[in-house]
Design a protein around this motif. Structure first.
Motif, PDB file in Angstrom:
ATOM      1  N   ARG A 369       4.575 -60.951 -19.738  1.00  0.00           N
ATOM      2  CA  ARG A 369       4.322 -61.749 -18.390  1.00  0.00           C
ATOM      3  C   ARG A 369       5.641 -62.012 -17.555  1.00  0.00           C
ATOM      4  NH1 ARG A 369       4.651 -67.243 -17.499  1.00  0.00           N
ATOM      5  NH2 ARG A 369       5.344 -67.672 -19.753  1.00  0.00           N
ATOM      6  N   GLU A 370       6.703 -62.272 -18.303  1.00  0.00           N
ATOM      7  CA  GLU A 370       8.244 -62.537 -17.619  1.00  0.00           C
ATOM      8  C   GLU A 370       8.433 -61.226 -16.947  1.00  0.00           C
ATOM      9  OE1 GLU A 370      10.329 -64.969 -17.270  1.00  0.00           O
ATOM     10  OE2 GLU A 370       8.505 -66.222 -18.146  1.00  0.00           O
ATOM     11  N   GLN A 371       8.243 -60.051 -17.436  1.00  0.00           N
ATOM     12  CA  GLN A 371       8.563 -58.728 -16.812  1.00  0.00           C
ATOM     13  C   GLN A 371       7.684 -58.425 -15.772  1.00  0.00           C
ATOM     14  OE1 GLN A 371      10.775 -55.837 -18.103  1.00  0.00           O
ATOM     15  NE2 GLN A 371      11.838 -57.604 -18.709  1.00  0.00           N
ATOM     16  N   MET A 372       6.585 -58.865 -15.729  1.00  0.00           N
ATOM     17  CA  MET A 372       5.485 -58.571 -14.611  1.00  0.00           C
ATOM     18  C   MET A 372       5.766 -59.570 -13.321  1.00  0.00           C
ATOM     19  SD  MET A 372       1.993 -57.743 -16.451  1.00  0.00           S
ATOM     20  CE  MET A 372       1.000 -57.637 -14.821  1.00  0.00           C
ATOM     21  N   LYS A 373       6.566 -60.403 -13.542  1.00  0.00           N
ATOM     22  CA  LYS A 373       7.032 -61.179 -12.239  1.00  0.00           C
ATOM     23  C   LYS A 373       7.880 -60.333 -11.211  1.00  0.00           C
ATOM     24  CE  LYS A 373       6.999 -65.761 -14.474  1.00  0.00           C
ATOM     25  NZ  LYS A 373       7.751 -66.653 -15.241  1.00  0.00           N
ATOM     26  N   THR A 374       8.800 -59.233 -11.819  1.00  0.00           N
ATOM     27  CA  THR A 374       9.563 -58.615 -11.174  1.00  0.00           C
ATOM     28  C   THR A 374       8.939 -57.028 -10.654  1.00  0.00           C
ATOM     29  OG1 THR A 374      10.336 -57.251 -12.878  1.00  0.00           O
ATOM     30  CG2 THR A 374      11.551 -59.563 -12.573  1.00  0.00           C
ATOM     31  N   GLU A 375       9.328 -56.844  -9.520  1.00  0.00           N
ATOM     32  CA  GLU A 375       8.896 -55.373  -8.873  1.00  0.00           C
ATOM     33  C   GLU A 375       9.338 -54.443  -9.937  1.00  0.00           C
ATOM     34  OE1 GLU A 375       7.039 -54.867  -6.462  1.00  0.00           O
ATOM     35  OE2 GLU A 375       7.373 -52.695  -6.278  1.00  0.00           O
ATOM     36  N   GLU A 376      10.382 -54.360 -10.688  1.00  0.00           N
ATOM     37  CA  GLU A 376      10.791 -53.587 -11.697  1.00  0.00           C
ATOM     38  C   GLU A 376       9.682 -53.262 -12.738  1.00  0.00           C
ATOM     39  OE1 GLU A 376      14.518 -52.019 -14.328  1.00  0.00           O
ATOM     40  OE2 GLU A 376      14.482 -54.075 -13.340  1.00  0.00           O
ATOM     41  N   GLY A 377       9.519 -54.495 -13.000  1.00  0.00           N
ATOM     42  CA  GLY A 377       8.533 -54.809 -14.287  1.00  0.00           C
ATOM     43  C   GLY A 377       7.096 -54.251 -14.042  1.00  0.00           C
ATOM     44  N   VAL A 378       6.697 -54.352 -12.865  1.00  0.00           N
ATOM     45  CA  VAL A 378       5.345 -53.957 -12.583  1.00  0.00           C
ATOM     46  C   VAL A 378       5.247 -52.522 -12.623  1.00  0.00           C
ATOM     47  CG1 VAL A 378       4.364 -56.166 -11.434  1.00  0.00           C
ATOM     48  CG2 VAL A 378       5.496 -54.251 -10.032  1.00  0.00           C
ATOM     49  N   ARG A 379       6.277 -51.647 -12.400  1.00  0.00           N
ATOM     50  CA  ARG A 379       6.539 -50.490 -12.474  1.00  0.00           C
ATOM     51  C   ARG A 379       6.303 -49.557 -13.726  1.00  0.00           C
ATOM     52  NH1 ARG A 379       9.707 -48.227  -7.139  1.00  0.00           N
ATOM     53  NH2 ARG A 379       8.878 -49.938  -5.793  1.00  0.00           N
ATOM     54  N   LYS A 380       6.576 -50.770 -14.812  1.00  0.00           N
ATOM     55  CA  LYS A 380       6.626 -50.286 -16.318  1.00  0.00           C
ATOM     56  C   LYS A 380       5.397 -50.474 -17.061  1.00  0.00           C
ATOM     57  CE  LYS A 380      11.601 -51.130 -16.698  1.00  0.00           C
ATOM     58  NZ  LYS A 380      12.614 -52.339 -16.645  1.00  0.00           N
ATOM     59  N   LYS A 381       5.255 -49.827 -18.366  1.00  0.00           N
ATOM     60  CA  LYS A 381       4.167 -50.222 -19.031  1.00  0.00           C
ATOM     61  C   LYS A 381       4.642 -50.615 -20.603  1.00  0.00           C
ATOM     62  CE  LYS A 381       1.586 -48.209 -15.677  1.00  0.00           C
ATOM     63  NZ  LYS A 381       2.733 -48.104 -15.095  1.00  0.00           N
ATOM     64  N   PHE A 382       3.948 -51.192 -21.047  1.00  0.00           N
ATOM     65  CA  PHE A 382       4.356 -52.012 -22.435  1.00  0.00           C
ATOM     66  C   PHE A 382       3.403 -51.660 -23.519  1.00  0.00           C
ATOM     67  CE2 PHE A 382       5.694 -54.091 -18.526  1.00  0.00           C
ATOM     68  CZ  PHE A 382       7.159 -54.194 -19.001  1.00  0.00           C
ATOM     69  N   THR A 383       4.174 -51.125 -24.830  1.00  0.00           N
ATOM     70  CA  THR A 383       3.452 -50.856 -25.937  1.00  0.00           C
ATOM     71  C   THR A 383       4.545 -51.166 -26.930  1.00  0.00           C
ATOM     72  OG1 THR A 383       2.710 -48.983 -27.101  1.00  0.00           O
ATOM     73  CG2 THR A 383       3.827 -48.447 -25.350  1.00  0.00           C
ATOM     74  N   PHE A 384       3.708 -51.625 -28.185  1.00  0.00           N
ATOM     75  CA  PHE A 384       4.561 -51.594 -29.316  1.00  0.00           C
ATOM     76  C   PHE A 384       4.999 -50.150 -29.881  1.00  0.00           C
ATOM     77  CE2 PHE A 384       1.634 -55.331 -29.797  1.00  0.00           C
ATOM     78  CZ  PHE A 384       2.472 -56.145 -29.746  1.00  0.00           C
ATOM     79  N   SER A 385       4.542 -49.128 -29.317  1.00  0.00           N
ATOM     80  CA  SER A 385       4.704 -48.025 -30.113  1.00  0.00           C
ATOM     81  C   SER A 385       5.742 -47.105 -29.123  1.00  0.00           C
ATOM     82  CB  SER A 385       3.586 -46.941 -29.979  1.00  0.00           C
ATOM     83  OG  SER A 385       3.059 -46.735 -28.713  1.00  0.00           O
ATOM     84  N   GLY A 386       6.361 -47.725 -28.281  1.00  0.00           N
ATOM     85  CA  GLY A 386       7.659 -46.998 -27.565  1.00  0.00           C
ATOM     86  C   GLY A 386       7.983 -47.436 -26.345  1.00  0.00           C
ATOM     87  N   SER A 387       8.724 -46.779 -25.519  1.00  0.00           N
ATOM     88  CA  SER A 387       9.471 -47.183 -24.289  1.00  0.00           C
ATOM     89  C   SER A 387       9.788 -48.535 -24.145  1.00  0.00           C
ATOM     90  CB  SER A 387       8.165 -47.276 -23.107  1.00  0.00           C
ATOM     91  OG  SER A 387       8.675 -47.241 -21.795  1.00  0.00           O
ATOM     92  N   VAL A 388      10.034 -49.464 -23.118  1.00  0.00           N
ATOM     93  CA  VAL A 388      10.514 -50.495 -22.939  1.00  0.00           C
ATOM     94  C   VAL A 388      10.146 -51.698 -24.077  1.00  0.00           C
ATOM     95  CG1 VAL A 388      11.290 -52.495 -21.185  1.00  0.00           C
ATOM     96  CG2 VAL A 388       9.940 -50.489 -20.715  1.00  0.00           C
ATOM     97  N   LEU A 389       9.272 -51.826 -24.456  1.00  0.00           N
ATOM     98  CA  LEU A 389       8.747 -52.919 -25.491  1.00  0.00           C
ATOM     99  C   LEU A 389       9.259 -52.601 -26.719  1.00  0.00           C
ATOM    100  CD1 LEU A 389       7.582 -55.695 -25.849  1.00  0.00           C
ATOM    101  CD2 LEU A 389       5.148 -54.629 -26.240  1.00  0.00           C
ATOM    102  N   PHE A 390       8.903 -51.365 -27.348  1.00  0.00           N
ATOM    103  CA  PHE A 390       9.503 -51.167 -28.589  1.00  0.00           C
ATOM    104  C   PHE A 390      11.155 -51.124 -28.749  1.00  0.00           C
ATOM    105  CE2 PHE A 390      10.161 -47.167 -31.812  1.00  0.00           C
ATOM    106  CZ  PHE A 390       9.979 -48.222 -32.893  1.00  0.00           C
ATOM    107  N   ALA A 391      11.812 -50.899 -27.772  1.00  0.00           N
ATOM    108  CA  ALA A 391      13.190 -50.935 -27.510  1.00  0.00           C
ATOM    109  C   ALA A 391      13.600 -52.488 -27.759  1.00  0.00           C
ATOM    110  CB  ALA A 391      13.718 -50.483 -26.272  1.00  0.00           C
ATOM    111  N   HIS A 392      12.856 -53.399 -27.015  1.00  0.00           N
ATOM    112  CA  HIS A 392      13.096 -54.808 -27.035  1.00  0.00           C
ATOM    113  C   HIS A 392      12.691 -55.337 -28.382  1.00  0.00           C
ATOM    114  CE1 HIS A 392      12.770 -58.879 -25.349  1.00  0.00           C
ATOM    115  NE2 HIS A 392      11.640 -58.938 -26.181  1.00  0.00           N
ATOM    116  N   MET A 393      11.722 -54.958 -28.905  1.00  0.00           N
ATOM    117  CA  MET A 393      11.435 -55.064 -30.270  1.00  0.00           C
ATOM    118  C   MET A 393      12.609 -54.917 -31.372  1.00  0.00           C
ATOM    119  SD  MET A 393       7.697 -53.631 -31.457  1.00  0.00           S
ATOM    120  CE  MET A 393       7.369 -54.388 -32.931  1.00  0.00           C
TER     121      MET A 393
END
Ligand SMILES: Cc1cc2nc3c(=O)[nH]c(=O)nc-3n(C[C@H](O)[C@H](O)[C@H](O)COP(=O)(O)OP(=O)(O)OC[C@H]3O[C@@H](n4cnc5c(N)ncnc54)[C@H](O)[C@@H]3O)c2cc1C
Length: 431
Positions: A369-393
């Motif tokens: 929800r927080e990420q989607m407030k930014t222009e950069e965030g709406v260009r990403k996709k979020f999943t527990f299995s990889g990419s940004v969200l897995f790195a954040h986890m």
């Protein structure tokens, strides 16, 4: 007390299970003739951080669908590029098994029931209406209509209707319940700023492949075939599932056995594919035009808070892709479970549950929800299995494959079996 859920993908199924188990009369409306939506052609579970999220849901008492899926797996604990300890469910059997399970809970399943209208009283949703005028009233509603298609979007933002499992021309395209309520929605974007993202895998008919490939798929669950440079097709930047946007997925054909031979690229030109040894007679199972394109997704996501209530509405909740740029079955089931629970709490006039950020699921709901407030965030996709969200986890120390550790974390949050209990009014984690 009655709950109506619109959209029978994984998110809607999970919400329905939660609402029915909490004692609500539960109606699930699905525009096609099958459950699971895009889950009919998916299958990958428990890879990377999805393992943690699934175990958290089980520890919170909301694990029924994860356990059902575990019982429908063709392969468990396999690895493929960038992904560890994955399970692959059987896409042939799982929709039917899920339907049987939902029926056993007394959920009223209505197929070929496409919601096209609403009755509102200010910010209260009173009823939804089908194309033929049939009306369903309820105390609370869920929008789990997903974000994929319809055909106009696939044509405008993709390579045209690729004849995917959503079957828009036959059943009518996706219609957003949130949109029908007049709530402005959000679009996801690709890295270059253009709207939507293309679904990231296509499926080949196993019988059209060389017998040695089929044998290896049946035995190991995975086959990786290196491609000569002249045959590499790079569609990585188009993909909805950025966790598979690694060079290994453009330099190789990565196949997974979900019943279909799941090819981990959005599409691959058939004439090129036929030049690869073992693929000379390959043909597509889903989408039928997988040589040309795939379905487009991440249109029209609902603005929502961390209880998954749609902002601007009193009794409408959302889950799955509808609740943000969350990719995956695990993500849909986890959010569907929370939204289904909160819809019942809302209908009973009880406080809503917010999951704390000490849990991977609570953290993801908030982070996205927080990420989607930014222009950069709406260009990403979020999943527990990889990419940004897995790195954040991983940064937050939330990724683990230790079940006991997950159970302890859930216990510390005071949420052990929370979804299995009575609807409750005590205050911890509740807003
Ligand atoms: C080709 C492909 C492969 C994938 N592979 C994987 C994978 O292996 N592992 C993984 O974790 N994820 C995978 N995903 C992603 C995953 O499928 C989704 O992110 C997730 O399942 C979305 O679930 P959902 O319930 O939010 O939406 P959807 O699955 O889109 O379900 C929405 C449902 O709502 C219905 N609907 C829409 N409008 C209406 C209306 N007005 N009235 C009634 N019904 C309506 C639709 O018919 C549909 O059944 C894949 C996706 C695709 C497209």
């Amino acid at each position: 007390m009655k709950i109506v859920i619109v959209g029978g993908g994984w998110a809607g199924c999970a919400a329905a299970v939660r609402a029915a188990k909490a004692g609500a009369e539960t109606v699930l409306l699905e525009r096609t003739d099958m459950l699971l939506g895009t889950g009919q052609v998916g299958g990958i579970m428990r890879n990377n951080g999805r393992w943690t999220a699934a175990e958290e849901c089980i520890a919170m008492g909301g694990g029924e669908l994860f356990q059902l899926i575990d019982s429908c797996c063709r392969h468990k604990n396999i690895s493929f590029p960038g992904h560890a300890h994955a399970s692959l469910y059987d896409v042939g059997k799982t929709p039917g098994k899920t339907e049987q399970y939902l029926r056993s809970l007394g959920i009223h399943l209505r197929f070929q029931s496409r919601v096209t209208g609403v009755e509102l009283d200010g910010s209260q949703l009173k009823a939804v209406k089908l194309q033929d005028g049939t009306r369903f009233s309820a105390d609370a509603f869920l929008d789990t209509t997903g974000t994929a298609g319809p055909t106009q979007n696939c044509t405008k933002y993709g390579n045209g209707c690729a004849m995917c499992i959503l079957r828009c021309p036959s059943f009518g395209g996706r219609i957003s319940l949130t949109g029908l309520c007049g709530i402005p929605e959000m679009h996801g974007k690709k890295a270059d700023g253009s709207i939507g993202a293309m679904s990231g895998s296509c499926k080949l008919m196993k019988g059209s492949l060389a017998p040695e490939i089929v044998e290896q798929l049946d035995r190991d669950g995975v086959v990786v075939v290196p491609l000569p440079p002249e045959l590499c097709e790079d569609h990585l930047s188009l993909k909805a599932c950025q966790q598979y946007a690694l060079p290994a997925y453009s330099q190789n054909l990565v196949l997974l056995d979900t019943g279909h031979a799941k090819l981990m690229t959005p599409y691959f030109t058939l004439a090129q594919l036929h030049k690869v040894p073992g693929f000379e007679t390959a043909r597509y199972e889903d989408p039928y035009a997988g040589g040309k394109g795939n379905s487009m997704r991440f249109f029209a996501m609902a603005p929502r808070d961390d209880t998954l209530r749609v902002q601007g509405m009193d009794n409408l909740f959302c889950a799955g892709e509808k609740s943000g740029l969350l990719v995956g079955h695990t993500e849909a089931i986890a959010t569907g479970t929370l939204a289904g629970w909160n819809a019942v709490q809302c209908a009973r006039g009880l406080p809503l549950l917010t999951l704390p950020d000490t849990l991977a699921v609570g953290d993801a709901v908030h982070f996205v929800r927080e990420q989607m407030k930014t222009e950069e965030g709406v260009r990403k996709k979020f999943t527990f299995s990889g990419s940004v969200l897995f790195a954040h986890m991983k940064e937050r120390g939330l990724y683990t494959t230790n079940t006991v550790e997950v159970q302890e974390r859930v216990a510390e949050a005071g949420l052990t079996n929370v979804f299995a209990g009575e609807q409750i009014s005590h205050d911890k984690n509740r807003t």
